[in-house]
Design a protein around this motif. Structure first.
Motif, PDB file in Angstrom:
ATOM      1  N   VAL A 168      28.907  48.071 -16.144  1.00  0.00           N
ATOM      2  CA  VAL A 168      28.363  48.231 -14.947  1.00  0.00           C
ATOM      3  C   VAL A 168      29.306  47.092 -13.794  1.00  0.00           C
ATOM      4  N   ARG A 169      29.067  47.384 -12.511  1.00  0.00           N
ATOM      5  CA  ARG A 169      29.585  46.684 -11.714  1.00  0.00           C
ATOM      6  C   ARG A 169      28.403  46.146 -10.834  1.00  0.00           C
ATOM      7  N   SER A 170      28.196  44.757 -10.642  1.00  0.00           N
ATOM      8  CA  SER A 170      26.915  44.130 -10.027  1.00  0.00           C
ATOM      9  C   SER A 170      27.225  43.069  -9.254  1.00  0.00           C
ATOM     10  N   GLU A 171      26.562  43.098  -8.126  1.00  0.00           N
ATOM     11  CA  GLU A 171      26.804  42.050  -6.986  1.00  0.00           C
ATOM     12  C   GLU A 171      25.536  41.225  -6.591  1.00  0.00           C
ATOM     13  N   GLY A 172      25.858  40.034  -6.844  1.00  0.00           N
ATOM     14  CA  GLY A 172      24.849  38.991  -6.548  1.00  0.00           C
ATOM     15  C   GLY A 172      24.856  37.962  -5.374  1.00  0.00           C
ATOM     16  N   LYS A 173      24.114  38.003  -4.462  1.00  0.00           N
ATOM     17  CA  LYS A 173      24.235  37.339  -3.256  1.00  0.00           C
ATOM     18  C   LYS A 173      23.182  36.262  -3.023  1.00  0.00           C
ATOM     19  N   TYR A 174      23.231  35.103  -2.808  1.00  0.00           N
ATOM     20  CA  TYR A 174      22.278  33.962  -2.614  1.00  0.00           C
ATOM     21  C   TYR A 174      22.766  33.378  -1.230  1.00  0.00           C
ATOM     22  N   ILE A 175      21.783  33.732  -0.232  1.00  0.00           N
ATOM     23  CA  ILE A 175      22.051  33.254   1.215  1.00  0.00           C
ATOM     24  C   ILE A 175      20.712  32.543   1.774  1.00  0.00           C
ATOM     25  N   ARG A 176      20.658  31.226   1.969  1.00  0.00           N
ATOM     26  CA  ARG A 176      19.609  30.591   2.578  1.00  0.00           C
ATOM     27  C   ARG A 176      20.061  29.874   3.812  1.00  0.00           C
ATOM     28  N   GLN A 177      19.450  30.092   5.068  1.00  0.00           N
ATOM     29  CA  GLN A 177      19.530  29.268   6.106  1.00  0.00           C
ATOM     30  C   GLN A 177      18.201  28.763   6.496  1.00  0.00           C
ATOM     31  N   THR A 178      18.094  27.313   6.653  1.00  0.00           N
ATOM     32  CA  THR A 178      16.745  26.607   6.982  1.00  0.00           C
ATOM     33  C   THR A 178      17.091  25.779   8.129  1.00  0.00           C
ATOM     34  N   GLY A 179      18.133  25.872   8.967  1.00  0.00           N
ATOM     35  CA  GLY A 179      18.285  25.086  10.112  1.00  0.00           C
ATOM     36  C   GLY A 179      19.328  23.975   9.978  1.00  0.00           C
ATOM     37  N   GLY A 180      19.491  23.477   8.777  1.00  0.00           N
ATOM     38  CA  GLY A 180      20.640  22.554   8.665  1.00  0.00           C
ATOM     39  C   GLY A 180      21.708  23.245   7.796  1.00  0.00           C
TER      40      GLY A 180
ATOM     41  N   GLY B 158      23.224  25.426   4.995  1.00  0.00           N
ATOM     42  CA  GLY B 158      22.430  26.493   4.069  1.00  0.00           C
ATOM     43  C   GLY B 158      22.848  26.414   2.650  1.00  0.00           C
ATOM     44  N   GLN B 159      22.770  27.747   2.215  1.00  0.00           N
ATOM     45  CA  GLN B 159      22.980  27.794   0.845  1.00  0.00           C
ATOM     46  C   GLN B 159      23.885  29.154   0.743  1.00  0.00           C
ATOM     47  N   TYR B 160      24.953  29.252   0.278  1.00  0.00           N
ATOM     48  CA  TYR B 160      25.742  30.712   0.223  1.00  0.00           C
ATOM     49  C   TYR B 160      26.606  30.671  -1.061  1.00  0.00           C
TER      50      TYR B 160
ATOM     51  N   ASP C 164      35.361  39.569  -8.275  1.00  0.00           N
ATOM     52  CA  ASP C 164      35.445  39.221  -6.607  1.00  0.00           C
ATOM     53  C   ASP C 164      34.255  38.593  -6.411  1.00  0.00           C
ATOM     54  N   GLY C 165      34.110  38.087  -5.190  1.00  0.00           N
ATOM     55  CA  GLY C 165      33.104  37.256  -4.378  1.00  0.00           C
ATOM     56  C   GLY C 165      33.523  36.806  -3.114  1.00  0.00           C
ATOM     57  N   SER C 166      32.824  35.795  -2.545  1.00  0.00           N
ATOM     58  CA  SER C 166      33.136  35.014  -1.345  1.00  0.00           C
ATOM     59  C   SER C 166      32.252  33.611  -1.157  1.00  0.00           C
ATOM     60  N   PHE C 167      33.039  32.817  -0.448  1.00  0.00           N
ATOM     61  CA  PHE C 167      32.214  31.551  -0.242  1.00  0.00           C
ATOM     62  C   PHE C 167      32.326  31.233   1.298  1.00  0.00           C
ATOM     63  N   HIS C 168      31.602  30.079   1.327  1.00  0.00           N
ATOM     64  CA  HIS C 168      31.367  29.842   2.989  1.00  0.00           C
ATOM     65  C   HIS C 168      31.995  28.315   2.877  1.00  0.00           C
ATOM     66  N   GLU C 169      32.755  27.822   3.753  1.00  0.00           N
ATOM     67  CA  GLU C 169      33.454  26.442   3.739  1.00  0.00           C
ATOM     68  C   GLU C 169      32.314  25.498   3.686  1.00  0.00           C
ATOM     69  N   VAL C 170      31.326  25.577   4.402  1.00  0.00           N
ATOM     70  CA  VAL C 170      30.032  24.504   4.476  1.00  0.00           C
ATOM     71  C   VAL C 170      29.128  24.689   3.725  1.00  0.00           C
ATOM     72  N   ASP C 171      28.539  26.010   3.737  1.00  0.00           N
ATOM     73  CA  ASP C 171      27.154  26.260   2.760  1.00  0.00           C
ATOM     74  C   ASP C 171      27.312  26.465   1.478  1.00  0.00           C
ATOM     75  N   SER C 172      28.491  26.731   0.813  1.00  0.00           N
ATOM     76  CA  SER C 172      28.698  27.107  -0.604  1.00  0.00           C
ATOM     77  C   SER C 172      28.390  25.910  -1.360  1.00  0.00           C
ATOM     78  N   SER C 173      27.708  26.230  -2.426  1.00  0.00           N
ATOM     79  CA  SER C 173      27.313  24.936  -3.475  1.00  0.00           C
ATOM     80  C   SER C 173      27.219  25.685  -4.943  1.00  0.00           C
ATOM     81  N   ASP C 174      27.349  24.582  -5.692  1.00  0.00           N
ATOM     82  CA  ASP C 174      27.396  24.978  -7.439  1.00  0.00           C
ATOM     83  C   ASP C 174      25.961  25.837  -7.524  1.00  0.00           C
ATOM     84  N   ILE C 175      24.837  25.337  -6.808  1.00  0.00           N
ATOM     85  CA  ILE C 175      23.370  26.041  -7.240  1.00  0.00           C
ATOM     86  C   ILE C 175      23.414  27.377  -6.652  1.00  0.00           C
ATOM     87  N   ALA C 176      23.847  27.671  -5.611  1.00  0.00           N
ATOM     88  CA  ALA C 176      24.096  28.754  -4.861  1.00  0.00           C
ATOM     89  C   ALA C 176      24.767  29.881  -5.516  1.00  0.00           C
TER      90      ALA C 176
END
Length: 690
Positions: free
Chosen positions: A488-500, A502-504, A566-578
Motif C-alpha cells: 500500500v501507499r500511505s500518506e501521513g501529515k501532522y500539522i499544528r498551528q498554535t499562534g507561535g 507550529g509543527q509540520y 516522498d514527503g515535504s517539510f517546512h523551513e520553520v515548523d518542521s521538527s523531529d516529533i512532527a
C-alpha cells in the motif's frame, strides 16, 4: 600477557541436546583436572555447575555456568550451557564469545533437535568444535550410527580420532587412532589409565579408521598428503598438527567417544581440547565500528592494544549485586580502572574483577586479552554492550536474541507487593534478553513473555524463592504477530498551528510484505532535499513505534518493508516529533489497508514413540493442526515423528502424550517460524481480543 601465555588458553563451551550429559562431562573434566575434589552428580543434585535450586530439583541446566581448570600447562575456561530449547539464549551468548566448543551427542539417540540448533549457532559464529559421543555404556549405543547422523543431519565433516572398545555394558575404553594405542581404565573412578597395544579383534577396524583419518587430513595438508600417497608412515605429531589446522579452520570435526557417567575417556577429551581447539591467537582478530569515524577497525589479541571487551551475560547476585560476565578481546581490564561503554556512551568504574567457578568466585587484579571473567561495580552496562578505551572507542557487533513466543499475566499474592514484583521482574529481564515484561493499559495486568512454558514456570519459581515475591500466574498465552499481505501507499501529515512556531511533518510511505522471517526493513528512496536527512531517524522511529501494535488486535507487526518515497517539510515548523508522528500515522493507516492477517508461532516437534502407539501419536498431532514432516524408524521398536505444530495447540502436550503412550514416549520442540492463522481460528482469537 605474552604470546606464549595466550597460546596456552582455551575458551570453550559444552553444548548439546537436553540430557546428553553436558553437566556430568563438565564435572568429570573438573575432577580429573584437579579443580574438584569429588565428582558431583546431576541426578542427586550435587553437581557443582548446577548451583540453582531449580536446576538441582529438576536435574537440568537452566543457566550457563562458567568455570576454569588447568590441564597440561594450559588454562581452560569452560561454559556449561543448557540443553533445553527454552534456554537457548544461554548457548547463543556463550558461543558469541567462545573460541571452541565440545558438542556432545547421546550414543543412542545421536543427533537430536537441540543438537541441530546448537550446531547452527556454532556455524553462525564459526566456532571450531569437537564432537564427543557420550553414554557409550547405554543399551543400544552405537558410535558409528552417531558418526553417520552427524554427517547426514548436520552436513558436517566428522573425522573419528578414536573408536570405542566395546559398547553398552562391555564398553571399557577407546582406541586412540593418532597414537594407535588402546586406552582403558583399571578402576571405577577412571583415574588409572592404561595405554597398550590394540586388541587383535579390533586391529582391522582400527587400521580402517586410521586410514580414513589420514585420507581426510591429506585433503587439508600438502606435506601429510605427500607421505600418504607415498604410503610412508605418518608420525603422530604431524597428524595432530593437521587435525588442529583442520579443526581451527572448520574444515573437519574430530570425533571422540566415552562415558562421562562411568568415568571413561574424559582425559583423552581434555587432551583433544588442548591439541585441537584454538587459542585466542588462532581465531580472527575482533573487529567493529570506530565510534568517531564510523570506519571498520580491528583489534588484535594483545595486551598492548586498546581495550575491547564484550559483556555477554548479566546476573544479579543476592550478595554482590550486578555481576557482569565479559570476554576481553584486546588490551587489559584492571581493578579500579575506568572503562567506556560504547553502547550507552557512558564511563564506568570496575570495582572488582572475578574469576567464576559456577556461583563461587575468586578475586583477580586484571583480565587481559583472550580471557573471560566477571566484573562488579558497573551500573549501566547490560548484555551485548561493548567496553573499550575511551580514547579509542569501538562498537563491537551486538548479540541478536530470539523474540519471546509465549506470554502470561502475573500478579503478586498481595497488592502491597506490586512494586516489589515489578522491580524483581526488571532484574530478571536484565539477566535474560529473551524474557520481556510489559503492562497492559486496558486490563491493568502485568504481562510476562518468554520462550516456553518451562521458562515462565522457572521465572515464577525464582520470584518466590530468590526475590521473596510469591505470585499468581495466569494461563500461558501465545505471542501472536500481525503482518500485511499486499503493498500500500500511505500518506501521513501532522500539522499544528498554535499562534507561535507550529509543527509540520509530511511523509509518503510504501508499505509492503517482506520475506517471511525477514523482520522489518526500512529504506529511503527520496531524492534531493524533499525531507532533510536530519529528520530520517525520526521517521524511522515513528515507523518502528507504529509497528509495535498492529491493526487487528494490537500484536506487533512483523515481516514488512517500509520505504520512504516522498514527503515535504517546512523551513520553520518542521521538527523531529512532527515527522515521527506523521510516519506513525502513515504506518497505522497503511496497515489497515494492507489486508492484515494474524500469524502464530509454529514449533518443530520431534516425538520418539513405541511403534504400537504410533497411530495415537499421529492422530493427536493431526488434531492439533500438526503437519507431519517425516517418520522414520528409531532405536528398537520405536519410531521418530517430526511435525510442525502451532504453539497454541501444544499447551499440556506433555501430559497428553504420557497418557496416550503409558509414559513411554518422549518429545522435544523448538520454535521454527511464524505462519498465518487459519481464518476460522483467527476470527475466534480476534473476537476474544475485542
Amino acid at each position: 600477557m605474552t604470546e606464549r601465555t595466550l597460546l596456552t588458553i582455551r575458551n570453550i563451551g559444552i553444548a548439546a541436546h537436553i540430557d546428553a550429559g553436558k553437566t556430568t562431562t563438565t564435572e568429570r573434566i573438573l575432577y580429573y583436572s584437579g579443580r574438584l575434589r569429588r565428582m558431583g552428580e546431576v541426578d542427586d543434585g550435587t553437581a557443582a555447575m548446577d548451583w540453582m535450586i531449580q536446576e538441582q530439583e529438576r536435574g537440568i541446566t537452566i543457566t550457563s555456568a562458567a568455570t576454569y581448570c588447568q590441564w597440561k600447562n594450559h588454562s581452560i575456561n569452560i561454559i556449561d550451557t543448557p540443553g533445553h530449547v527454552d534456554f537457548t539464549v544461554e548457548v547463543e551468548r556463550s558461543l558469541r564469545v567462545l573460541d571452541g566448543m565440545i558438542a556432545l551427542f547421546d550414543a543412542v539417540a545421536g543427533v537430536q533437535p537441540q543438537s541441530e540448533t546448537v550446531w547452527r549457532q556454532a556455524d553462525k559464529y564459526r566456532v571450531p568444535r569437537l564432537a564427543f559421543v557420550n553414554k557409550m555404556d547405554r543399551t543400544g549405543a552405537s558410535f558409528f550410527n552417531v558418526l553417520r547422523s552427524i554427517r547426514e543431519r548436520l552436513g558436517a565433516n566428522p573425522v573419528p580420532v578414536q573408536i570405542p572398545i566395546g559398547a553398552e555394558e562391555s564398553f571399557r575404553g577407546c582406541i586412540d587412532l593418532v597414537e594407535m594405542k588402546a586406552v582403558a581404565y583399571k578402576d571405577d573412578l577412571g583415574l588409572v589409565e592404561t595405554r597398550t597395544g590394540i586388541p587383535l579383534d579390533l586391529l582391522d577396524s582400527a587400521m580402517k579408521y586410521r586410514n580414513l583419518l589420514e585420507e581426510k587430513l591429506a585433503d587439508l595438508d600438502d606435506e601429510l598428503a605427500e607421505k600418504f600417497l607415498s604410503e610412508e608412515e605418518i608420525p603422530p605429531d604431524m597428524i595432530r598438527r593437521a587435525l588442529r589446522d583442520g579443526t581451527v579452520s572448520n574444515g573437519i570435526v574430530p570425533v571422540l567417544c566415552g562415558s562421562a557417567l562411568r568415568n571413561r575417556c574424559i582425559q583423552p577429551l581434555l587432551d583433544a581440547v588442548v591439541d585441537f581447539l584454538p587459542s585466542p591467537l588462532d581465531v580472527p582478530p575482533v573487529s567493529g565500528a570506530d565510534l568517531r569515524s564510523g570506519e571498520h577497525v580491528t583489534r588484535h589479541t594483545a595486551a598492548d592494544e586498546p581495550l575491547a571487551a564484550l559483556a555477554f551475560k548479566v546476573t544479579n547476585d543476592p550478595y554482590m549485586g550486578h555481576l557482569l560476565y565479559v570476554r576481553v578481546y584486546s588490551g587489559k581490564l584492571k581493578k579500579g580502572a575506568y572503562v567506556y561503554n560504547a553502547n550507552k556512551r557512558a564511563r564506568e568504574r570496575v570495582q572488582r574483577i572475578l574469576r567464576m567457578h559456577a556461583n563461587h568466585r575468586e578475586d583477580l587484579d586484571e583480565l587481559a586479552a583472550g580471557d573471560l571473567g566477571a566484573l562488579l561495580g558497573l551500573k549501566v552496562t547490560s548484555t551485548g554492550d561493548t567496553l573499550c578505551a575511551e580514547h579509542k572507542p569501538l562498537l563491537l557487533e551486538n548479540i541478536v536474541f530470539p523474540q519471546p513466543v509465549i506470554s502470561a499475566a502475573i500478579e503478586p499474592k498481595s497488592q502491597a507487593e506490586q512494586q516489589k514484583l515489578i522491580e524483581s521482574l526488571r532484574k530478571i529481564a536484565d539477566e535474560d534478553p529473551t524474557f520481556k515484561t510489559s503492562h497492559n493499559e486496558e486490563t491493568g495486568q502485568t504481562i510476562i513473555s518468554g520462550m516456553g512454558e518451562l521458562h515462565l514456570e522457572i521465572i515464577a519459581d525464582r520470584l518466590k524463592r530468590e526475590f521473596g515475591v510469591p505470585a499468581n500466574m495466569g494461563s500461558p498465552q501465545v505471542a501472536y504477530r500481525e503482518t500485511i499481505t499486499r503493498p500500500v501507499r500511505s500518506e501521513g501529515k501532522y500539522i499544528r498551528q498554535t499562534g507561535g512556531r507550529g509543527q509540520y511533518g509530511h511523509v509518503i510511505l510504501i508499505i509492503e510484505p517482506a520475506t517471511p522471517g525477514g523482520g522489518f526493513a526500512f529504506a529511503n528512496k527520496t531524492h534531493g532535499d524533499v525531507i532533510p536527512r536530519d529528520y530520517l531517524p525520526a521517521v524511522q522511529s515513528g515507523v518502528r513505534e507504529a509497528l509495535e501494535a498492529g491493526a487487528l488486535a494490537g500484536y506487533p507487526v512483523i515481516d514488512v518493508k517500509v520505504t520512504l518515497a516522498d514527503g515535504s517539510f517546512h523551513e520553520v515548523d518542521s521538527s523531529d516529533i512532527a515527522f515521527k508522528i506523521a510516519a506513525s500515522q502513515a504506518v497505522r493507516d497503511g496497515i489497515l489497508r494492507g489486508a492484515p492477517i494474524l500469524k502464530e508461532p509454529v514449533m518443530k516437534v520431534e516425538v520418539i514413540t513405541p511403534e504400537i502407539n504410533l497411530g495415537d501419536v499421529l492422530s493427536d498431532l493431526n488434531a492439533r493442526r500438526g503437519r507431519i514432516l517425516s517418520m522414520e524408524p528409531a532405536l528398537g521398536n520405536t519410531s521418530c515423528v517430526r511435525a510442525a505444530v502451532p504453539l497454541a495447540e501444544l499447551f499440556g502436550y506433555a501430559t497428553d502424550l504420557r497418557s496416550r503412550t503409558q509414559g513411554r514416549a518422549t518429545y522435544s520442540m523448538e520454535f521454527t517460524s511464524y505462519e498465518e492463522v487459519p481464518v476460522s481460528i483467527s476470527s475466534a482469537i480476534l473476537g476474544k481480543s475485542t
